[in-house]
Design a protein around this motif. Sequence first.
Motif, PDB file in Angstrom:
ATOM      1  N   ILE A   1       0.839  -1.203   0.000  1.00  0.00           N
ATOM      2  CA  ILE A   1       0.000   0.000   0.000  1.00  0.00           C
ATOM      3  C   ILE A   1       0.871   1.250   0.000  1.00  0.00           C
ATOM      4  N   LEU A   2       1.891   1.263   0.837  1.00  0.00           N
ATOM      5  CA  LEU A   2       2.784   2.421   0.893  1.00  0.00           C
ATOM      6  C   LEU A   2       3.490   2.637  -0.440  1.00  0.00           C
ATOM      7  N   HIS A   3       3.868   1.559  -1.087  1.00  0.00           N
ATOM      8  CA  HIS A   3       4.504   1.689  -2.398  1.00  0.00           C
ATOM      9  C   HIS A   3       3.542   2.340  -3.383  1.00  0.00           C
ATOM     10  N   GLY A   4       2.288   1.875  -3.405  1.00  0.00           N
ATOM     11  CA  GLY A   4       1.306   2.448  -4.314  1.00  0.00           C
ATOM     12  C   GLY A   4       1.020   3.913  -4.022  1.00  0.00           C
ATOM     13  N   LEU A   5       0.914   4.254  -2.744  1.00  0.00           N
ATOM     14  CA  LEU A   5       0.689   5.651  -2.370  1.00  0.00           C
ATOM     15  C   LEU A   5       1.858   6.522  -2.804  1.00  0.00           C
ATOM     16  N   ARG A   6       3.051   6.018  -2.626  1.00  0.00           N
ATOM     17  CA  ARG A   6       4.243   6.788  -3.006  1.00  0.00           C
ATOM     18  C   ARG A   6       4.248   7.056  -4.512  1.00  0.00           C
ATOM     19  N   VAL A   7       3.899   6.055  -5.289  1.00  0.00           N
ATOM     20  CA  VAL A   7       3.820   6.228  -6.743  1.00  0.00           C
ATOM     21  C   VAL A   7       2.768   7.278  -7.086  1.00  0.00           C
TER      22      VAL A   7
ATOM     23  N   TYR B   1       1.722   9.824  -5.234  1.00  0.00           N
ATOM     24  CA  TYR B   1       2.218  11.163  -4.897  1.00  0.00           C
ATOM     25  C   TYR B   1       3.276  11.629  -5.899  1.00  0.00           C
ATOM     26  N   GLU B   2       4.151  10.726  -6.303  1.00  0.00           N
ATOM     27  CA  GLU B   2       5.191  11.101  -7.266  1.00  0.00           C
ATOM     28  C   GLU B   2       4.581  11.501  -8.603  1.00  0.00           C
ATOM     29  N   ALA B   3       3.468  10.881  -8.957  1.00  0.00           N
ATOM     30  CA  ALA B   3       2.837  11.168 -10.252  1.00  0.00           C
ATOM     31  C   ALA B   3       2.355  12.600 -10.371  1.00  0.00           C
ATOM     32  N   VAL B   4       2.056  13.232  -9.230  1.00  0.00           N
ATOM     33  CA  VAL B   4       1.548  14.611  -9.269  1.00  0.00           C
ATOM     34  C   VAL B   4       2.503  15.593  -8.598  1.00  0.00           C
ATOM     35  N   GLY B   5       3.664  15.100  -8.174  1.00  0.00           N
ATOM     36  CA  GLY B   5       4.677  15.984  -7.611  1.00  0.00           C
ATOM     37  C   GLY B   5       4.380  16.499  -6.219  1.00  0.00           C
ATOM     38  N   LEU B   6       3.607  15.750  -5.450  1.00  0.00           N
ATOM     39  CA  LEU B   6       3.318  16.151  -4.066  1.00  0.00           C
ATOM     40  C   LEU B   6       4.179  15.340  -3.106  1.00  0.00           C
TER      41      LEU B   6
ATOM     42  N   MET C   1      -5.540  11.264 -11.070  1.00  0.00           N
ATOM     43  CA  MET C   1      -4.225  10.879 -11.573  1.00  0.00           C
ATOM     44  C   MET C   1      -3.477  10.031 -10.544  1.00  0.00           C
ATOM     45  N   MET C   2      -3.590  10.376  -9.270  1.00  0.00           N
ATOM     46  CA  MET C   2      -2.927   9.612  -8.223  1.00  0.00           C
ATOM     47  C   MET C   2      -3.485   8.193  -8.148  1.00  0.00           C
ATOM     48  N   SER C   3      -4.800   8.084  -8.254  1.00  0.00           N
ATOM     49  CA  SER C   3      -5.448   6.776  -8.184  1.00  0.00           C
ATOM     50  C   SER C   3      -5.058   5.905  -9.369  1.00  0.00           C
ATOM     51  N   ASP C   4      -5.008   6.506 -10.549  1.00  0.00           N
ATOM     52  CA  ASP C   4      -4.613   5.760 -11.743  1.00  0.00           C
ATOM     53  C   ASP C   4      -3.179   5.262 -11.617  1.00  0.00           C
ATOM     54  N   ALA C   5      -2.294   6.104 -11.087  1.00  0.00           N
ATOM     55  CA  ALA C   5      -0.899   5.710 -10.915  1.00  0.00           C
ATOM     56  C   ALA C   5      -0.771   4.573  -9.900  1.00  0.00           C
ATOM     57  N   TYR C   6      -1.543   4.651  -8.837  1.00  0.00           N
ATOM     58  CA  TYR C   6      -1.544   3.599  -7.811  1.00  0.00           C
ATOM     59  C   TYR C   6      -1.966   2.274  -8.430  1.00  0.00           C
ATOM     60  N   ARG C   7      -3.072   2.290  -9.171  1.00  0.00           N
ATOM     61  CA  ARG C   7      -3.583   1.051  -9.771  1.00  0.00           C
ATOM     62  C   ARG C   7      -2.579   0.460 -10.760  1.00  0.00           C
ATOM     63  N   ALA C   8      -1.983   1.310 -11.553  1.00  0.00           N
ATOM     64  CA  ALA C   8      -1.004   0.829 -12.534  1.00  0.00           C
ATOM     65  C   ALA C   8       0.193   0.182 -11.840  1.00  0.00           C
ATOM     66  N   ALA C   9       0.619   0.782 -10.731  1.00  0.00           N
ATOM     67  CA  ALA C   9       1.747   0.234  -9.984  1.00  0.00           C
ATOM     68  C   ALA C   9       1.400  -1.127  -9.397  1.00  0.00           C
ATOM     69  N   LYS C  10       0.161  -1.267  -8.896  1.00  0.00           N
ATOM     70  CA  LYS C  10      -0.265  -2.548  -8.325  1.00  0.00           C
ATOM     71  C   LYS C  10      -0.287  -3.632  -9.398  1.00  0.00           C
ATOM     72  N   VAL C  11      -0.831  -3.302 -10.560  1.00  0.00           N
ATOM     73  CA  VAL C  11      -0.890  -4.283 -11.649  1.00  0.00           C
ATOM     74  C   VAL C  11       0.523  -4.704 -12.063  1.00  0.00           C
ATOM     75  N   ALA C  12       1.417  -3.732 -12.165  1.00  0.00           N
ATOM     76  CA  ALA C  12       2.797  -4.027 -12.572  1.00  0.00           C
ATOM     77  C   ALA C  12       3.490  -4.932 -11.554  1.00  0.00           C
TER      78      ALA C  12
END
Length: 226
Positions: free
Chosen positions: A19-25, A27-32, A66-77
């Motif tokens: 979960i932390l990995h997905g959240l980090r991805v 946040y990084e996707a939007v620069g926060l 955008m954050m949610s999409d990045a999280y989901r993509a990271a989980k799938v990967a």
Amino acid sequence: MYLIIFDCDGTLVDSQDTILHGLRVGYEAVGLPMPDRRTALSIVGLSLERAFLDLVGPDHADKVGMMSDAYRAAKVARRQAGLDHDPLYPGTREALDRLSARDDVVLGIATGKARRGVDHLLDVHDLHGRFVTIQTADTSPSKPHPDMIERALSETGVERHRAVMVGDTSFDMSMARAAKTHALGVTWGYHDHSHLRDSGAQMVIDDFEQLDAALAELLKLDREPA
């Protein structure tokens, strides 16, 4: 018949690292900047968009998609790479096996995960066939809205006073109280004992060995299988 509904993350599986990995991805996707670990994990149990919105606040609501999409993509990967294998908590499998073997009990899941996340969990831990109803973020509003429990009751035909929600967060307990079912908190997840009690937990347990006794008290469920 009795219905025992389990949350997933923080109740059945220890998923904090993924979960932390997905959240980090996200946040990084939007620069926060990523919040501290405790704050980040405080939203576990909510549906993904609701979780990100609670974390970033209304000032950054436009970034949640955008954050949610990045999280989901990271989980799938990670799953495709064989890296997403959240471990079961000690005693989980034994408790599920014991309960699913009973003639007077049916089991369910109510989770902020997407259905594909639940299916992955069931695949990884070979838990298929134990849950007769599975409610996810794909078809219900985020916890603590009672829709997931209402759907589970409808699908199983179990009366609400014979059902219990087992979960590790205040969202689970509030959902159970809204649905007028029993609420059983567990302390090995993301919210502490007082948080669970304050949000409506009737009982709180510290490990799966205490589950049968708690169910016996809440549901008047016999300790031995029918």
